[in-house]
Design a protein around this motif. Structure first.
Motif, PDB file in Angstrom:
ATOM      1  N   LYS A   1       0.819  -1.216   0.000  1.00 47.74           N
ATOM      2  CA  LYS A   1       0.000   0.000   0.000  1.00 47.74           C
ATOM      3  C   LYS A   1       0.856   1.270   0.000  1.00 47.74           C
ATOM      4  O   LYS A   1       0.656   2.154  -0.838  1.00 47.74           O
ATOM      5  CB  LYS A   1      -0.928   0.010   1.236  1.00 47.74           C
ATOM      6  N   SER A   2       1.788   1.350   0.940  1.00 44.69           N
ATOM      7  CA  SER A   2       2.606   2.562   1.032  1.00 44.69           C
ATOM      8  C   SER A   2       3.472   2.731  -0.208  1.00 44.69           C
ATOM      9  O   SER A   2       3.701   3.844  -0.670  1.00 44.69           O
ATOM     10  CB  SER A   2       3.497   2.530   2.277  1.00 44.69           C
ATOM     11  N   THR A   3       3.946   1.612  -0.739  1.00 42.90           N
ATOM     12  CA  THR A   3       4.757   1.682  -1.953  1.00 42.90           C
ATOM     13  C   THR A   3       3.945   2.313  -3.077  1.00 42.90           C
ATOM     14  O   THR A   3       4.417   3.226  -3.772  1.00 42.90           O
ATOM     15  CB  THR A   3       5.221   0.264  -2.360  1.00 42.90           C
TER      16      THR A   3
ATOM     17  N   LEU B   1      -3.724   9.906   1.960  1.00 43.15           N
ATOM     18  CA  LEU B   1      -3.467   9.836   3.403  1.00 43.15           C
ATOM     19  C   LEU B   1      -3.080   8.407   3.759  1.00 43.15           C
ATOM     20  O   LEU B   1      -3.866   7.475   3.551  1.00 43.15           O
ATOM     21  CB  LEU B   1      -4.705  10.250   4.202  1.00 43.15           C
ATOM     22  N   ASP B   2      -1.873   8.223   4.271  1.00 42.78           N
ATOM     23  CA  ASP B   2      -1.392   6.886   4.616  1.00 42.78           C
ATOM     24  C   ASP B   2      -1.552   6.660   6.122  1.00 42.78           C
ATOM     25  O   ASP B   2      -0.830   7.235   6.922  1.00 42.78           O
ATOM     26  CB  ASP B   2       0.077   6.732   4.194  1.00 42.78           C
ATOM     27  N   GLU B   3      -2.508   5.848   6.499  1.00 44.69           N
ATOM     28  CA  GLU B   3      -2.818   5.553   7.901  1.00 44.69           C
ATOM     29  C   GLU B   3      -2.970   6.801   8.768  1.00 44.69           C
ATOM     30  O   GLU B   3      -2.323   6.930   9.801  1.00 44.69           O
ATOM     31  CB  GLU B   3      -1.761   4.612   8.492  1.00 44.69           C
ATOM     32  N   PRO B   4      -3.876   7.700   8.362  1.00 43.66           N
ATOM     33  CA  PRO B   4      -3.990   8.965   9.090  1.00 43.66           C
ATOM     34  C   PRO B   4      -4.560   8.816  10.492  1.00 43.66           C
ATOM     35  O   PRO B   4      -4.337   9.669  11.336  1.00 43.66           O
ATOM     36  CB  PRO B   4      -4.953   9.787   8.224  1.00 43.66           C
TER      37      PRO B   4
END
Ligand SMILES: Nc1ncnc2c1ncn2[C@@H]1O[C@H](COP(=O)(O)OP(=O)(O)OP(=O)(O)O)[C@@H](O)[C@H]1O
Ligand SMILES: [Mg+2]
Length: 494
Positions: A44-46, A165-168
């Motif tokens: 996901k983050s990638t 938004l990554d794991e906000p």
């Protein structure tokens, strides 16, 4: 014009042996909140980093409103209307909110920074989206929830039409998370496309319009939230359903393993952080600890784990705990990066920290035995890593958390203190972590779990204690509702 604000088409990305993204297609439409979920390490983050110009894909391309774009850096991404809210905020604590928002894109009058104009546009934006901030406040003095609003405003000020938004919500309290979702809905209603990475499936179903599920670098599911259940998502994420939670227990009859007696703690400035706190945890029970941030949990846990002097007020099997780590207390800290691991050291070394003595021989630590023991833990706790020799910082968040748990739970300690044990971990790991804590309980450990996720306390705890302004204000059985807990946490007496 394409209905999609942004599209990732056939995107692949390899890191050495790991194929982090494998031919991923994902399209996000204007005005939608599009959730991206998947196990730890699913990619996901990638994928988000590729869309924000932080990584270059090995294959595939990106379309913005139907036109192919090339991103060499985040600066390129910003120019193309892409914005990202990072989990570790990139703000300047010594500058004001307004300065942080406009920095690098300041309004100028002639050759001078126009501070009044900056304040005005910040106020306009914050009114328009309901993102309440004080433009003149120093960022360093603000709580995380407000800092996050500043990050969002920063992206909107740069005219982001796609907001990532990554794991906000990992760093937010439940109340702050609810407010964030209201804001995201307003921002989306203004035509912005939102990509939301999260592990919390209830959030996905409540706040998202569509969901893309990743598993081992590939898309394994696309759903519309309106006709999807959490179990559908779990299936796509891990290929099976998760076990149902274990029923809780009545308080066992044994003498307390952990006993806190009338503990008062003052900080360096003489401010009272805990006042006259008394409770006990018996072997074979899990006690949950709830409270809004700053209610005294930090001081309580620091005292129990020996990081702070409890002056004989904290007893383990009847004898006081003294400052310094006590092997009878296992500790799974919230900040696993700073407190839980030595990032430069290998996975094997991290798994062994604090246990060198049991393996050491006269000629030092036998490398073979160290790796053997590490491999055993890796298998038992299903930690996924290229090898036990990689630095622990190379593991995904969930796998680093499993490593800390593996180390702490394998000590056979009398008392286990776990802080936010499933923060940032996927649903499968979460269920595994819960099973491990329950197993430790069933083997007779006294377990204290602090969590800001009330659902977690309800699933796990046999009893829940609530701290408010340094006092224990309520105790519930494990069947308390979130509303009851929430009220007690804000000081409303039952
Ligand atoms: N810079 C990097 N160098 C080497 N490997 C990496 C790098 N970034 C990610 N990886 C690997 O790529 C895979 C995907 O990682 P990624 O961070 O995208 O997962 P994720 O879905 O965001 O996981 P999490 O839910 O834990 O945040 C993992 O196996 C990870 O170890
Ligand atoms: Mg991630």
């Amino acid at each position: 014009m394409s209905e999609f604000a942004a599209e990732l088409v056939g995107v692949s990305k390899r890191f050495g042996p790991v194929l982090a993204n494998d031919g991923i297609d994902l399209a996000v439409a204007r005005g939608e909140v599009h959730a991206v979920v998947g196990e730890n390490g699913a990619g996901k983050s990638t994928l988000m980093s590729i869309l924000y110009g932080l990584h270059r894909p090995d294959a595939g391309h990106i379309l913005r409103s139907g036109t192919q774009i090339r991103l060499r850096s985040p600066a390129d991404a910003i120019r193309h209307g892409l914005g990202m809210v990072h989990q570790r905020f990139r703000l300047f604590p010594g500058l004001t909110v307004a300065d942080n928002i406009v920095i690098g894109a300041e309004p100028v009058t002639g050759a001078r920074l126009d501070r009044a104009a900056a304040h005005r546009s910040v106020t306009d934006l914050s009114d328009r989206y309901g993102l309440r901030v004080d433009p003149a406040a120093l960022v360093g003095t603000l709580p995380v929830g407000v800092r996050q609003r500043v990050e969002i405003l920063r992206a909107l000020y740069r005219h982001a039409e796609v907001l990532i938004l990554d794991e906000p919500t990992a760093v937010l309290t439940p109340g702050e998370a609810d407010r964030l979702f209201e804001v995201l809905r307003t921002v989306a209603a203004g035509g912005v496309a939102i990509l939301l990475v999260t592990h919390k499936l209830t959030e996905v179903l409540a706040a998202g319009d569509r969901v893309t599920v990743l598993r081992q670098g590939r898309v394994t599911g696309r759903f519309t939230t309106a006709d999807t259940t959490a179990d559908d998502l779990v299936h796509a994420m891990v290929g099976r359903s998760l076990p149902t939670p274990v029923p809780r227990r009545a308080t066992p009859d044994a003498a307390p393993a952990l006993d806190v007696r009338d503990l008062t703690v003052r900080d360096a400035d003489g401010v009272t952080r805990l006042s006259s706190v008394s409770f006990s945890v018996r072997p074979g029970e899990i006690v949950g600890l709830a409270g809004v941030a700053g209610s005294g949990q930090r001081e309580l846990i620091d005292t129990i784990t020996g990081l702070r002097d409890g002056g004989d007020r904290v007893l383990l099997d009847g004898t006081p705990i003294h400052p310094g780590r006590d092997p009878r207390v296992a500790y799974v800290p919230e900040d696993r990066h700073a407190r839980g691991t030595a990032p430069q050291m290998s996975l094997a070394e991290n798994l062994l920290m604090g246990e060198q003595r049991t393996l050491a021989t006269r000629s030092g630590l036998p490398r073979a035995a160290v790796r053997e023991r590490a491999r055993d833990l890796v298998a038992r706790f299903s930690i996924s890593a290229a090898s036990v020799d990689v630095p622990i910082s190379a593991l995904s968040g969930g796998n680093a958390q499993k490593a800390v748990l593996a180390r702490e739970l394998s000590r056979g300690s009398r008392v286990i203190v776990a802080e936010e044990p499933t923060q940032g971990v996927d649903v499968a790991v979460r269920s595994r972590v819960h099973a491990l804590l329950i197993e430790a309980r069933d083997q007779g450990a006294a377990v204290l779990v602090q969590s800001s996720e009330l659902a977690e306390l309800r699933e796990l705890a046999d009893r829940v204690l609530v701290l408010f302004e340094g006092r224990l204000v309520a105790e519930f059985g494990g069947d308390a509702t979130e509303a009851q807990l929430g009220q007690a946490m804000t000081g409303v007496s039952a």
